[in-house]
Enzyme design. Structure first.
Site, PDB file in Angstrom:
ATOM      1  N   LEU A   1       0.825  -1.219   0.000  1.00 14.80           N
ATOM      2  CA  LEU A   1       0.000   0.000   0.000  1.00 14.80           C
ATOM      3  C   LEU A   1       0.854   1.262   0.000  1.00 14.80           C
ATOM      4  CD1 LEU A   1      -2.745  -0.951   2.620  1.00 14.80           C
ATOM      5  CD2 LEU A   1      -3.004  -0.843   0.142  1.00 14.80           C
ATOM      6  N   GLY A   2       2.019   1.167   0.633  1.00  9.76           N
ATOM      7  CA  GLY A   2       2.867   2.358   0.710  1.00  9.76           C
ATOM      8  C   GLY A   2       4.215   2.006   1.289  1.00  9.76           C
TER       9      GLY A   2
ATOM     10  N   GLY B   1       7.848   3.803   3.265  1.00  9.04           N
ATOM     11  CA  GLY B   1       8.486   4.971   3.884  1.00  9.04           C
ATOM     12  C   GLY B   1       9.966   4.706   4.077  1.00  9.04           C
TER      13      GLY B   1
ATOM     14  N   VAL C   1       4.067  -0.843   4.074  1.00  8.41           N
ATOM     15  CA  VAL C   1       2.726  -1.165   4.573  1.00  8.41           C
ATOM     16  C   VAL C   1       1.993  -2.002   3.528  1.00  8.41           C
ATOM     17  CG1 VAL C   1       0.528  -0.252   5.421  1.00  8.41           C
ATOM     18  CG2 VAL C   1       2.649   0.982   5.904  1.00  8.41           C
TER      19      VAL C   1
ATOM     20  N   ASP D   1       3.716  15.505  16.900  1.00  9.61           N
ATOM     21  CA  ASP D   1       3.908  15.633  15.449  1.00  9.61           C
ATOM     22  C   ASP D   1       2.556  15.651  14.732  1.00  9.61           C
ATOM     23  OD1 ASP D   1       5.317  15.983  13.102  1.00  9.61           O
ATOM     24  OD2 ASP D   1       5.790  13.857  12.842  1.00  9.61           O
TER      25      ASP D   1
ATOM     26  N   ASP E   1       0.915   7.488  13.677  1.00 11.33           N
ATOM     27  CA  ASP E   1       2.337   7.837  13.815  1.00 11.33           C
ATOM     28  C   ASP E   1       2.698   8.394  15.193  1.00 11.33           C
ATOM     29  OD1 ASP E   1       4.988   8.345  13.541  1.00 11.33           O
ATOM     30  OD2 ASP E   1       4.823   9.495  11.688  1.00 11.33           O
TER      31      ASP E   1
END
Length: 278
Positions: free
Chosen positions: A27-28, A30, A35, A147, A173
């Site tokens: 899905l993604g 980083g 993920v 954050d 996160d």
């Protein structure tokens, strides 16, 4: 220390994950994690699996801290961490699946040649109410997120342009989150430019009220399509020009949230009682 039995147990953990879940498409990705979409073999429930490569993590203690804090949360506007697995190479975090993209992408996608990128004030207020609810929950448990920014709020499903509601968003996160109770003050400079409270930028001790300033920056962005403007000292201020097109109530709320002095900002709990957020 390291032992053969530990190694076997760790290996089994990852195998348990693969027995329990059918891992699907990526899905993604980083800096430290990938993920994947996955499905619980027994229940058919779709989930997301975040695979964090230990080799890419510079601070193992921070990662353990992130997992510990995330595990301790349970709120409709916080991404649910269902379970974790670990082997010698990776951590595996199984979370609920959010398929609607993040709030930042949603904002950017609403920018076209006919609009300046801001959403309707009604939608912005519906979303900021959920942001406030998630932060109030964390603060009530003594957690400062540190954050808060549009990228860290995920839509549960793709927002329907024609629907009345703004869609459900979930905070994610917890990489730099920290416990902050009573008179305890934090000192580490963390967060993201444009969404960071002035006391953090100026290297002063701070508390959970820094999160409130960040909520103000997010609301500023939702209402105007632009983050607050930088000041000479590196901190951020309300853009009066951009905010002249929103209602007095909305403008007043941005000013309340973005007070220079943390003492002058409302707590998350006080925010939930404001007429603008009813």
């Amino acid at each position: 220390g390291f032992s053969r039995s530990n190694f076997v147990k760790e290996r089994r953990c990852a195998e348990e994950l693969r027995d329990k879940y059918e891992i699907g498409e990526l899905l993604g990705t980083g800096a430290t994690a990938h993920v994947y979409r996955a499905v619980n073999n027994r229940t058919g429930q779709p989930v997301a699996v975040k695979v964090i490569c230990k080799r890419n993590v510079t601070n193992q203690q921070m990662l353990k801290n992130e997992i510990q804090i995330h595990k301790a949360t349970d709120h409709p506007n916080v991404l649910r961490l269902m379970e974790t697995f670990e082997d010698d190479c990776s951590h595996y975090l199984v979370t609920e699946l959010c398929e609607g993209g993040d709030l930042w992408r949603h904002l950017v996608c609403s920018i076209d040649e006919f609009s300046s990128g801001q959403m309707s004030e009604h939608t912005a207020m519906q979303l900021i109410r959920q942001v406030v609810n998630s932060v109030m929950y964390l603060h009530s448990r003594g957690i400062a997120h540190r954050d808060l920014k549009p990228e860290n709020f995920l839509f549960r499903s793709v927002p329907d342009k024609d629907a009345q509601g703004a869609g459900v968003i979930k905070l994610t996160d917890f990489g730099v989150s920290a416990y902050c109770r009573g008179r305890h003050r934090l000192t580490r400079t963390v967060g993201t430019q444009r969404f960071m409270a002035p006391e953090i930028i100026k290297n002063r001790p701070y508390d959970e009220k820094a999160d409130i300033f960040s909520i103000g920056c997010i609301l500023h962005m939702l209402l105007t399509g632009h983050p607050p403007k930088p000041k000479d000292d590196g901190s951020y201020a309300v853009s009066k020009i951009r905010l002249q097109f929103v209602s007095n109530q909305a403008r007043d709320l941005v000013h309340k949230l973005m007070q220079e002095n943390p003492v002058d900002r409302p707590s998350a709990e006080e925010l939930t009682r404001l007429p603008q957020l009813q």
